[in-house]
Write an enzyme that holds these catalytic residues in place. Structure first.
Site, PDB file in Angstrom:
ATOM      1  N   SER A 148       1.727 -66.487 -76.438  1.00 16.35           N
ATOM      2  CA  SER A 148       2.543 -67.326 -77.302  1.00 16.35           C
ATOM      3  C   SER A 148       3.699 -67.876 -76.493  1.00 16.35           C
ATOM      4  CB  SER A 148       3.067 -66.498 -78.476  1.00 16.35           C
ATOM      5  OG  SER A 148       4.231 -67.099 -79.015  1.00 16.35           O
ATOM      6  N   GLU A 179     -11.245 -67.469 -82.225  1.00 18.79           N
ATOM      7  CA  GLU A 179     -10.667 -68.336 -83.264  1.00 18.79           C
ATOM      8  C   GLU A 179     -11.219 -69.759 -83.138  1.00 18.79           C
ATOM      9  OE1 GLU A 179      -6.275 -67.860 -84.014  1.00 18.79           O
ATOM     10  OE2 GLU A 179      -6.494 -66.509 -82.313  1.00 18.79           O
ATOM     11  N   HIS A 212     -17.024 -55.100 -98.748  1.00 17.02           N
ATOM     12  CA  HIS A 212     -15.763 -55.620 -99.315  1.00 17.02           C
ATOM     13  C   HIS A 212     -14.601 -55.408 -98.343  1.00 17.02           C
ATOM     14  CE1 HIS A 212     -17.891 -55.586-103.262  1.00 17.02           C
ATOM     15  NE2 HIS A 212     -18.391 -54.466-102.773  1.00 17.02           N
ATOM     16  N   LYS A 257       2.733 -61.365 -77.482  1.00 11.53           N
ATOM     17  CA  LYS A 257       1.459 -61.765 -78.069  1.00 11.53           C
ATOM     18  C   LYS A 257       0.326 -61.904 -77.061  1.00 11.53           C
ATOM     19  CE  LYS A 257       0.665 -63.002 -81.740  1.00 11.53           C
ATOM     20  NZ  LYS A 257       0.952 -63.868 -82.876  1.00 11.53           N
TER      21      LYS A 257
END
Ligand code: ARG
Length: 470
Positions: free
Chosen positions: A278, A291, A157, A284
């Site tokens: 970024s 991804e 979980h 970043k």
């Protein structure tokens, strides 16, 4: 107006937009080598059966070899007017060698031709994907060996559950990729039959030798039913299913890498070469590659859905709808291939923050199950033990301490059967070491699995070498 190979029955030329809409050359040109190999096998068989003269056969083989050269040197001009790879090559052949070229299509149809080409092409791509899967497994096994005793929290979980070794976690993916490879091997074996000779749908009136073409093209056998052979796209659906499952595995792995690289986890850092920044936020460093791989699974699964839906309502035998098959499977294979390559090249450069992982495993009461097991060993029924440890955790949360920090008084107050010795013995190292059985997370087991995988890799390499020698 370019003459169509099938133009005899027509009075008017094809509408220009229809011509472009109908063409598949942009997608199927990549099967040129297989189309030529199939045509050569067909021509040799026609000659052996006395259907084609030796002279015509020789001209055809030479012409096809010349065309192969033209394509590979970039001279060949594929045109929409010639619709697909089959007609582009055949019309060029006739341009090069005249009438002999026009004889090649005897006892053949584009329907058995395209089925043959696609099987041949995907067979090769299947082997490429298998090689990629093997490389990735090797990278993961090396990492697992390195991190056989690196401790991280295991989750259920997404909540801290029990400590596990990072090596064990990585080997879970080696298992998944082994099943993926198994699915590709299985689908490959089933698809390795030759449709050639099925012609349009019913077979041909010529005395062909289908065993000969099947053997020449490395197929295990000719297909047994001509209607099935030209309308069967099971192999594409199977390969898309295998690709989809593999992409889903990569997607889960991606999700973990992305989580682990967040500041909140801080377990790993991916190499700069596989991340991007970024345009507005200077701090970043984004895990774009996992991804994107996670995203690719969407289009690969989409290909499977497209194919299932396309075939669902098709009567036997060939229908033009089936031309949509190649776009789906080629896109899926290209993207899966790229995804596997990314992972194989990215993972060796991954920085593993062993201390952060260890700290995360040591907090969050991941040793609670082991404390319950200790009570059970002292004769306490498991359900009682579970309740006692539950109370202990509750106490520790309020006191802001870990289980092993409970003193004798706190233990006694919760339950007389709970002792200071039991809690003092708790450590994440002891937790993982104790799970020392087949499939368990103990470092010893991880190393045994690493050795077992290396043995399997060696056996696989030896078998592949033997195949090459044969
Ligand atoms: N380009 C076609 C395809 O990919 C080849 C087969 C065409 N056959 C036909 N009868 N129109 O499916």
């Amino acid at each position: 107006m370019t003459e169509k190979l099938w133009g005899g029955r027509f009075d008017a030329p094809t509408d220009k937009f229809v011509e472009a809409f109908n063409a598949s050359i942009d997608v199927d040109a990549r099967m040129y080598a297989e189309d030529i190999a199939g045509s050569k096998a067909h021509a040799r068989m026609l000659c052996a059966q006395g259907i084609l003269s030796q002279q015509d056969m020789n001209a055809i083989i030479r012409g096809l070899d010349d065309i192969l050269g033209e394509i590979e040197s970039g001279e060949f001009e594929f045109t929409i007017a010639q619709e697909d790879v089959h007609m582009n090559i055949e019309s060029r052949l006739t341009e090069l060698i005249g009438d002999a070229g026009k004889r090649l299509h005897t006892a053949r149809s584009r329907n058995d031709q395209v089925a043959t080409d696609t099987r041949l092409y995907l067979r090769r791509r299947c082997d490429d994907l298998l090689a990629r899967l093997h490389q990735l497994q090797q990278v993961l096994v090396d990492l697992a060996e390195q991190h056989n005793a690196t401790i991280m929290p295991g989750f259920t979980h997404l909540q801290t559950a029990q400590p596990v070794t990072f090596g064990h976690h990585l080997l879970a993916y080696v298992e998944m990729f082994a099943r993926d490879a198994g699915r590709f091997v299985d689908a490959r074996r089933r698809m390795n039959q030759s449709p050639l000779g099925s012609a349009a749908l019913a077979g041909t009136t010529f005395n062909i030798d289908r065993q000969m073409t099947a053997a020449a093209l490395g197929f295990d056998a000719p297909t047994a039913n001509s209607l099935d052979a030209v309308s069967d796209r099971d192999f594409i659906m199977e390969l898309l299913a295998a690709a989809s499952i593999c992409a889903v595995h990569l997607s889960r792995f991606s999700e973990e890498l992305i989580l682990w690289m967040s500041a909140q986890f801080g377990f790993i850092e991916l190499p700069d070469a596989f991340c991007t920044g970024s345009s507005i936020m200077p701090q970043k460093k984004n895990p774009d590659m996992p991804e994107l791989v996670r995203g690719k699974s969407g289009r690969i699964i989409g290909g499977l859905m497209a194919m299932l839906t396309t075939v669902k309502g098709l009567p036997l035998a060939y229908n033009k709808d089936m031309q949509e098959d190649k776009g789906a499977i080629f896109d899926a294979f290209d993207n899966l291939d790229g995804s596997l390559r990314i992972f194989t090249e990215m993972l060796p450069g991954m920085q593993v923050n062993v201390d952060v992982m260890h700290r995360a495993a040591a907090s969050g009461y991941a040793t609670a199950t082991d404390l319950a097991d200790a009570l059970v060993r002292a004769g306490v029924p498991f359900r009682d033990a579970h309740a006692i440890v539950g109370k202990s955790v509750n106490h520790c949360i309020r006191a802001g301490i870990e289980l092993h920090e409970m003193d004798a008084a706190a233990c006694a107050e919760i339950d007389p059967r709970l002792t200071r010795e039991m809690v003092a013995a708790l450590s994440v190292e002891a937790c993982v070491a104790a799970r020392d059985h087949i499939g368990g997370t103990a470092p010893k087991q991880v190393l045994q699995q690493v050795a077992a995988w290396r043995q399997r890799f060696a056996a696989r390499d030896a078998a592949a070498e033997e195949m090459d020698d044969a």
